[in-house]
Design a protein around this motif. Structure first.
Motif, short mmCIF file in Angstrom:
data_model
loop_
_atom_site.label_atom_id
_atom_site.label_comp_id
_atom_site.label_asym_id
_atom_site.label_seq_id
_atom_site.Cartn_x
_atom_site.Cartn_y
_atom_site.Cartn_z
N TYR A 163 0.89 -1.06 0.06
CA TYR A 163 -0.07 0.10 -0.07
C TYR A 163 1.01 1.21 -0.10
O TYR A 163 2.04 1.01 0.04
N SER A 164 0.28 2.39 -0.44
CA SER A 164 1.05 3.77 -0.47
C SER A 164 1.37 4.13 0.96
O SER A 164 0.93 3.70 2.06
N GLU A 165 2.19 5.24 0.94
CA GLU A 165 2.64 5.82 2.07
C GLU A 165 1.47 6.61 3.01
O GLU A 165 1.19 6.72 4.00
N LYS A 166 0.56 7.10 2.05
CA LYS A 166 -0.71 7.83 2.32
C LYS A 166 -1.62 6.81 3.52
O LYS A 166 -2.22 6.88 4.42
N THR A 167 -1.56 5.61 2.58
CA THR A 167 -2.66 4.34 3.09
C THR A 167 -1.84 4.17 4.54
O THR A 167 -2.30 3.77 5.67
N ALA A 168 -0.56 4.06 4.43
CA ALA A 168 0.17 3.48 5.88
C ALA A 168 0.09 4.67 6.74
O ALA A 168 -0.31 4.23 7.99
N GLU A 169 0.07 5.86 6.41
CA GLU A 169 -0.44 7.03 7.34
C GLU A 169 -1.99 6.86 8.08
O GLU A 169 -2.14 6.90 9.08
N LEU A 170 -2.70 6.46 7.15
CA LEU A 170 -4.33 6.31 7.65
C LEU A 170 -4.30 5.14 8.48
O LEU A 170 -5.10 5.11 9.56
N ILE A 171 -3.44 3.93 8.18
CA ILE A 171 -3.58 2.99 9.00
C ILE A 171 -2.89 3.22 10.45
O ILE A 171 -3.71 2.91 11.54
N ASP A 172 -2.05 3.79 10.57
CA ASP A 172 -1.41 4.31 11.85
C ASP A 172 -2.35 5.19 12.41
O ASP A 172 -2.58 4.97 13.65
N GLU A 173 -3.07 5.82 12.04
CA GLU A 173 -4.17 7.02 12.57
C GLU A 173 -4.92 6.22 12.87
O GLU A 173 -5.53 6.32 14.29
N GLU A 174 -5.62 5.06 12.30
CA GLU A 174 -6.71 4.53 12.82
C GLU A 174 -6.45 3.47 13.89
O GLU A 174 -7.30 3.48 14.65
N VAL A 175 -5.33 2.97 13.89
CA VAL A 175 -4.56 2.13 15.08
C VAL A 175 -4.93 2.95 16.29
O VAL A 175 -5.15 2.46 17.29
N LYS A 176 -4.22 4.20 16.21
CA LYS A 176 -4.19 4.69 17.26
C LYS A 176 -5.45 5.30 17.91
O LYS A 176 -5.79 5.52 19.15
N VAL A 177 -6.52 5.66 16.99
CA VAL A 177 -7.60 6.16 17.36
C VAL A 177 -8.51 4.96 18.16
O VAL A 177 -9.08 5.19 18.97
N MET A 178 -8.40 3.81 17.46
CA MET A 178 -8.96 2.51 17.82
C MET A 178 -8.39 2.34 19.44
O MET A 178 -9.17 2.08 20.45
N ILE A 179 -7.11 2.30 19.60
CA ILE A 179 -6.57 2.04 21.05
C ILE A 179 -6.89 3.23 21.80
O ILE A 179 -7.25 2.83 23.04
N GLU A 180 -6.88 4.37 21.61
CA GLU A 180 -7.31 5.42 22.69
C GLU A 180 -8.76 5.52 22.97
O GLU A 180 -9.11 5.72 24.12
N SER A 181 -9.56 5.00 21.98
CA SER A 181 -11.09 5.05 22.24
C SER A 181 -11.14 3.82 23.44
O SER A 181 -12.09 3.75 24.25
N SER A 182 -10.60 2.62 22.95
CA SER A 182 -10.57 1.57 24.14
C SER A 182 -10.09 1.90 25.65
O SER A 182 -10.69 1.71 26.59
N TYR A 183 -9.10 2.84 25.47
CA TYR A 183 -8.36 3.18 26.72
C TYR A 183 -9.49 4.14 27.40
O TYR A 183 -9.49 4.08 28.69
N LYS A 184 -10.07 5.09 26.85
CA LYS A 184 -10.85 5.94 27.34
C LYS A 184 -12.29 5.34 27.80
O LYS A 184 -12.38 5.55 29.12
N ARG A 185 -12.49 4.22 27.17
CA ARG A 185 -13.47 3.40 27.64
C ARG A 185 -13.32 2.61 28.88
O ARG A 185 -14.22 2.58 29.93
N ALA A 186 -12.07 2.11 28.87
CA ALA A 186 -11.73 1.54 30.13
C ALA A 186 -11.55 2.31 31.53
O ALA A 186 -11.86 2.05 32.33
N LYS A 187 -10.98 3.75 31.24
CA LYS A 187 -10.86 4.58 32.37
C LYS A 187 -12.37 4.91 32.61
O LYS A 187 -12.67 5.07 34.01
#
Length: 677
Positions: A585-609
């Motif tokens: 995949y392209s660099e743009k898609t790689a950045e999008l994947i990284d962003e989505e991974v961070k969003v998913m983890i942060e939302s789960s963390y806020k939910r846990a708190k």
């Protein structure tokens, strides 16, 4: 008295008193050479003269006219002195020791000189007052050491031959199937172990528990060999090969042993690494020899264990360089498998846990016609496997295979065998006469989490942090619908972990996004509890973060569970990707994947708190209970939070009284989360 035949030897070939002459091997040659060398040295040494000095020769021997002649050995820088026969009695030291005494013919003494010219001058000066008739003549000679010359010439050759012989003997050591044992000229012969129809293999299909589908496939292979006309009369062709694929410890080699025990045909067993050798062409030669033997003994079966040692995809990374010898071996294997005549009666079985890296040509129809997947056993199959391994054990009446099967989700057959063995060792350590249920639970704990370290030094603050961390995991997993039901939590250090939580995961074939998110939230509960309670975080969540990151990355880039990235998967399940080191995949898609991974983890963390904030009182009670007891169980959480209305009924079967030993079962938190990915 009736005539009785003489007793037979071990192999039953002829009477015992008919002894075969010993083989004339290399050790006899070594012995003869050594004895010859010692004999020559002995006789050569026995003729050596006694050492003396020029002063003694001049003062005693020359003055008394005892010297018959003097020899100057030019190439050695020595002077040999011959004593007259009539004067030998004057020198008793010559024959005081018969072992190193010189011969009577001489020379009798020798001494070393620095320069021949100086010695000649000294000798002439010492004899200038003697009559001419009494003066000793000087003779010049050169010493010939034929033995030393021969040894000097042959020694390098013998060293080279010895190294060559040793290397080839090590290479061909233990070679079977016509390899000639340690014969250096048979290094290219097959090293396969051959089990004929009367082999000692006692394993059969009754010893293979579970694996119903895989067992049915290999049973049919045995039928092909026993009754080929049943299939060929309709025009069908017998499959040429079957590949057993599955995780380690699932019973692939055991299935092959069962085939060898049931087929009653010659069975060739060989490991993939046995084809690989340091010399070019040896692997291909062994493949040719193996198939030559197999054709001579058909119908038969060839079993190659760990075939990925030689079956890796060719030229996948040409820039990194390729192992030409391994590829030559694979090419020869492909040629031999494709060169069988129709219905020749030779079937190939192979086993691997890395089918994704095998070459495509090896996997095509006509070579390995069948791929038999040997997966981890499910609940019913684990019960069957336990029944097999429990047979030789002395068990208490409370031990039931059905109960043990529920405590070991995700265990392979090898893991189950280890559980049974470990439980027997634990019971013996406690000096019990039978193995009880608690011993099995202790064994599961021991295998999953490691050995308890009750003497590990942990400060009060660290212990409090660990307690609140583990209580965070326990609280969130109990309150979330799709999180795995908790069985036990401990803050007693085990292995490398300072604390651990045991869960009883639900056995499912597919996993939804909601289930994965609940598991991620539960995994982040420890870090969230630390931040809420102490206002700071520690390194204790490193393993949780690693698992959560991998899981989120899989959800976005493999399972297509991100709205922004979409329904795409960048995972190549075949292992034959042509991407090399580049990303699909392209660099743009790689950045999008990284962003989505961070969003998913942060939302789960806020939910846990948020869950911990809403249930702060219950989390506090769980933490204090952990600090007090160090180990708590599912019934303790039930007393604090109430029953899980959406929970599994299996939790009730794993209850243990809080007063019992802090050991319980099932999969650790790390194993379960990695399994979900």
């Amino acid at each position: 008295m009736p005539n009785t035949p003489p007793p037979s030897n071990k192999k039953g070939k002829g009477p015992a008193n008919m002894m075969k002459p010993p083989k004339f091997n290399a050790y006899w040659i070594y012995g003869i050479i050594a004895l010859t060398f010692l004999a020559i040295q002995y006789f050569t040494y026995q003729q050596n003269p006694k050492e003396t000095s020029w002063h003694k020769v001049k003062v005693e021997m020359l003055r008394n006219h005892d010297i018959e002649k003097i020899e100057i050995v030019r190439n050695l820088g020595n002077v040999n002195v011959y004593i007259k026969d009539a004067s030998l009695d004057k020198y008793p030291d010559l024959f005081s020791n018969s072992f190193d005494s010189p011969s009577k013919a001489g020379p009798h003494y020798f001494f070393t000189i620095g320069s021949i010219e100086n010695f000649e001058q000294n000798l002439e000066k010492a004899q200038e007052l003697m009559p001419e008739a009494d003066r000793v003549a000087v003779k010049y000679v050169d010493h010939k050491d034929y033995f030393g010359d021969i040894i000097g010439f042959l020694f390098p050759i013998l060293i080279i031959l010895a190294i060559w012989f040793f290397v080839f003997k090590r290479m061909s050591k233990g070679a079977g199937g016509g390899a000639g044992g340690g014969n250096i000229f048979n290094v290219g012969k097959s090293k396969a172990k051959v089990f004929d129809k009367e082999s000692d293999i006692k394993t059969n299909f009754k010893d293979v528990a579970g694996l119903a589908e895989a067992k049915q496939e290999v049973e049919e292979i045995v039928e092909f060999l026993k009754y080929p006309e049943k299939y060929t009369q309709l025009g069908g062709k017998i499959p040429k090969g079957a590949l057993l694929v599955g995780p380690p410890g699932t019973g692939k080699t055991l299935l092959a042993k069962a085939v060898a025990g049931e087929a009653h045909v010659p069975f060739f067993s060989m490991s993939g690494s046995d084809f690989v050798e340091m010399f070019v062409g040896v692997g291909a030669s062994r493949v040719r020899d193996l198939f030559k033997q197999a054709k001579e003994k058909s119908p038969c079966i060839i079993f190659i264990d760990e075939i990925d040692a030689i079956g890796r995809a060719r030229g996948k990374n040409p820039n990194m360089g390729a192992n030409d010898e391994r590829e030559n071996t694979l090419n020869q294997l492909l040629t031999e498998m494709d060169g069988f005549d129709t219905n020749s009666g030779v079937i190939i079985l192979a086993a691997t846990n890395r089918a994704d890296i095998l070459d495509r040509a090896l996997m095509r129809a006509g070579r390995f016609d069948r791929q038999i997947h040997v997966e981890l056993p499910d609940l019913n199959e684990r019960e069957e496997i336990f029944n097999v391994h429990l047979r030789p054990l002395k068990l208490d009446d409370s031990v039931k295979s059905e109960f043990l099967a529920k405590q070991t989700p995700g265990f392979s057959g090898a893991d189950i065998a280890n559980v049974c063995n470990e439980s027997a060792l634990i019971a013996a350590r406690k000096k019990k006469n039978v193995i009880e249920k608690q011993d099995f639970l202790d064994a599961v704990d021991r295998i999953i989490g490691g050995l308890e370290k009750k003497n590990k030094i942990i400060s009060v603050n660290e212990k409090k942090t660990i307690a609140y961390h583990e209580a965070g995991h326990a609280t969130i997993s109990w309150l979330l619908e799709y999180a795995h039901p908790l069985v036990k939590v401990t803050i007693v250090p085990r292995g490398k972990a300072l604390g651990a939580a045991w869960y009883l995961p639900e056995e499912r074939s597919i996993t939804t996004k909601e289930q994965l998110l609940d598991e991620m939230c539960s995994a982040l509960g420890g870090r969230a509890a630390e931040e809420l309670t102490f206002g700071k975080i520690s390194t204790g969540a490193q393993n949780d973060l690693e698992k959560v990151t991998k899981q989120a990355m899989a959800m976005v880039s493999i399972f297509g569970m991100s709205d922004k990235v979409g329904n795409v998967s960048y995972y190549d399940s075949t292992g034959q990707s042509d991407y090399g080191f580049s990303k699909p995949y392209s660099e743009k898609t790689a950045e999008l994947i990284d962003e989505e991974v961070k969003v998913m983890i942060e939302s789960s963390y806020k939910r846990a708190k948020q869950i911990l904030i809403d249930n702060k009182e219950g989390h506090e009670k769980v933490s204090q209970l952990l600090l007090e007891r160090e180990v708590i169980f599912s019934e303790d959480l039930e007393a604090i939070f109430g029953k899980r209305d959406f929970g599994s009924s299996e939790v009730e079967e794993t209850k243990i009284l809080p007063t019992e030993e802090p050991t319980k079962d099932v999969r650790s938190e790390e194993e379960n989360n990695s399994k979900a990915v």
